[in-house]
Design a protein around this motif. Structure first.
Motif, PDB file in Angstrom:
ATOM      1  N   UNK A   5       0.832  -1.201   0.000  1.00 24.54           N
ATOM      2  CA  UNK A   5       0.000   0.000   0.000  1.00 24.54           C
ATOM      3  C   UNK A   5       0.872   1.259   0.000  1.00 24.54           C
ATOM      4  N   UNK A   6       1.946   1.219   0.797  1.00 26.13           N
ATOM      5  CA  UNK A   6       2.866   2.363   0.831  1.00 26.13           C
ATOM      6  C   UNK A   6       3.494   2.582  -0.544  1.00 26.13           C
ATOM      7  N   UNK A   7       3.837   1.499  -1.209  1.00 23.70           N
ATOM      8  CA  UNK A   7       4.416   1.599  -2.553  1.00 23.70           C
ATOM      9  C   UNK A   7       3.415   2.237  -3.514  1.00 23.70           C
ATOM     10  N   UNK A   8       2.162   1.835  -3.443  1.00 21.50           N
ATOM     11  CA  UNK A   8       1.134   2.425  -4.309  1.00 21.50           C
ATOM     12  C   UNK A   8       0.955   3.912  -4.030  1.00 21.50           C
ATOM     13  N   UNK A   9       0.945   4.271  -2.767  1.00 20.45           N
ATOM     14  CA  UNK A   9       0.692   5.665  -2.392  1.00 20.45           C
ATOM     15  C   UNK A   9       1.858   6.582  -2.746  1.00 20.45           C
ATOM     16  N   UNK A  10       3.064   6.029  -2.784  1.00 21.36           N
ATOM     17  CA  UNK A  10       4.238   6.867  -3.057  1.00 21.36           C
ATOM     18  C   UNK A  10       4.775   6.704  -4.473  1.00 21.36           C
ATOM     19  N   UNK A  11       4.380   5.633  -5.148  1.00 25.11           N
ATOM     20  CA  UNK A  11       4.909   5.370  -6.476  1.00 25.11           C
ATOM     21  C   UNK A  11       6.303   4.759  -6.451  1.00 25.11           C
ATOM     22  N   UNK A  12       6.764   4.364  -5.286  1.00 25.90           N
ATOM     23  CA  UNK A  12       8.088   3.751  -5.149  1.00 25.90           C
ATOM     24  C   UNK A  12       7.969   2.237  -5.122  1.00 25.90           C
ATOM     25  N   UNK A  13       8.981   1.578  -5.609  1.00 23.79           N
ATOM     26  CA  UNK A  13       9.018   0.119  -5.549  1.00 23.79           C
ATOM     27  C   UNK A  13       9.248  -0.319  -4.103  1.00 23.79           C
ATOM     28  N   UNK A  14       8.652  -1.434  -3.707  1.00 20.02           N
ATOM     29  CA  UNK A  14       8.896  -1.936  -2.349  1.00 20.02           C
ATOM     30  C   UNK A  14      10.384  -2.098  -2.037  1.00 20.02           C
ATOM     31  N   UNK A  15      11.175  -2.492  -3.024  1.00 21.02           N
ATOM     32  CA  UNK A  15      12.622  -2.645  -2.796  1.00 21.02           C
ATOM     33  C   UNK A  15      13.263  -1.301  -2.444  1.00 21.02           C
ATOM     34  N   UNK A  16      12.789  -0.221  -3.067  1.00 22.60           N
ATOM     35  CA  UNK A  16      13.311   1.116  -2.767  1.00 22.60           C
ATOM     36  C   UNK A  16      12.919   1.522  -1.343  1.00 22.60           C
ATOM     37  N   UNK A  17      11.705   1.216  -0.954  1.00 18.34           N
ATOM     38  CA  UNK A  17      11.246   1.531   0.407  1.00 18.34           C
ATOM     39  C   UNK A  17      12.087   0.764   1.426  1.00 18.34           C
ATOM     40  N   UNK A  18      12.314  -0.526   1.175  1.00 17.43           N
ATOM     41  CA  UNK A  18      13.144  -1.323   2.091  1.00 17.43           C
ATOM     42  C   UNK A  18      14.579  -0.785   2.131  1.00 17.43           C
ATOM     43  N   UNK A  19      15.080  -0.326   0.981  1.00 18.67           N
ATOM     44  CA  UNK A  19      16.420   0.261   0.926  1.00 18.67           C
ATOM     45  C   UNK A  19      16.493   1.494   1.826  1.00 18.67           C
TER      46      UNK A  19
END
Length: 139
Positions: A5-19
């Motif tokens: 959901x965070x990825x959808x809301x920000x447009x970032x890939x989950x891998x980028x968020x985890x990074x």
């Protein structure tokens, strides 16, 4: 919210968020007993700040020192100082780029002014020697 959901809301890939989490930029995360990550709504704001700042030229190391753990406790003076410094850095880069552009345009003009009876290699040596002499005179 979960990482999808965070990825959808920000447009970032989950891998980028985890990074961003792994390097300490995204601290608004809770680990659930099942190992899944849970993000508060503030994580959206933090990620938007990170991506906006990166677009503006801030490095990840600069962001690490600039972003507070709690966005409600931002040091106004530090933020303003960092932004002024980044504007100064950008101005320095612009000045260097303008100098590089002027030098390239001068070289281009010399190359384009090749006499018709001269081959390209001889012209290149002519241009290079001319600019080599200019540097010697300026130094």
């Amino acid at each position: 919210m979960n990482i999808g959901e965070l990825a959808k809301r920000t447009g970032l890939a989950p891998s980028r968020i985890r990074f961003y989490e792994r390097i300490g930029l995204l601290t608004q995360v809770e680990r659930l007993p099942n190992g899944y990550r849970s993000y508060p709504p503030e994580a959206v704001t933090a990620l938007e700040l990170i991506t906006t700042a990166q677009t503006a030229g801030f490095s990840l190391d600069e962001l690490r020192t600039l972003l507070p753990t709690d966005l409600a406790e931002w040091d106004h003076a530090s933020l303003v100082d960092a932004l002024h410094q980044k504007v100064h850095d950008i101005e320095n880069i612009q000045e260097k780029l303008a100098q590089s552009k002027a030098q390239l345009l001068e070289v281009l003009g010399e190359i384009e002014a090749k006499p018709e009876d001269m081959d390209c290699a001889t012209n290149a040596r002519r241009v290079l020697s001319r600019f080599g002499l200019m540097r010697t005179k300026e130094q």
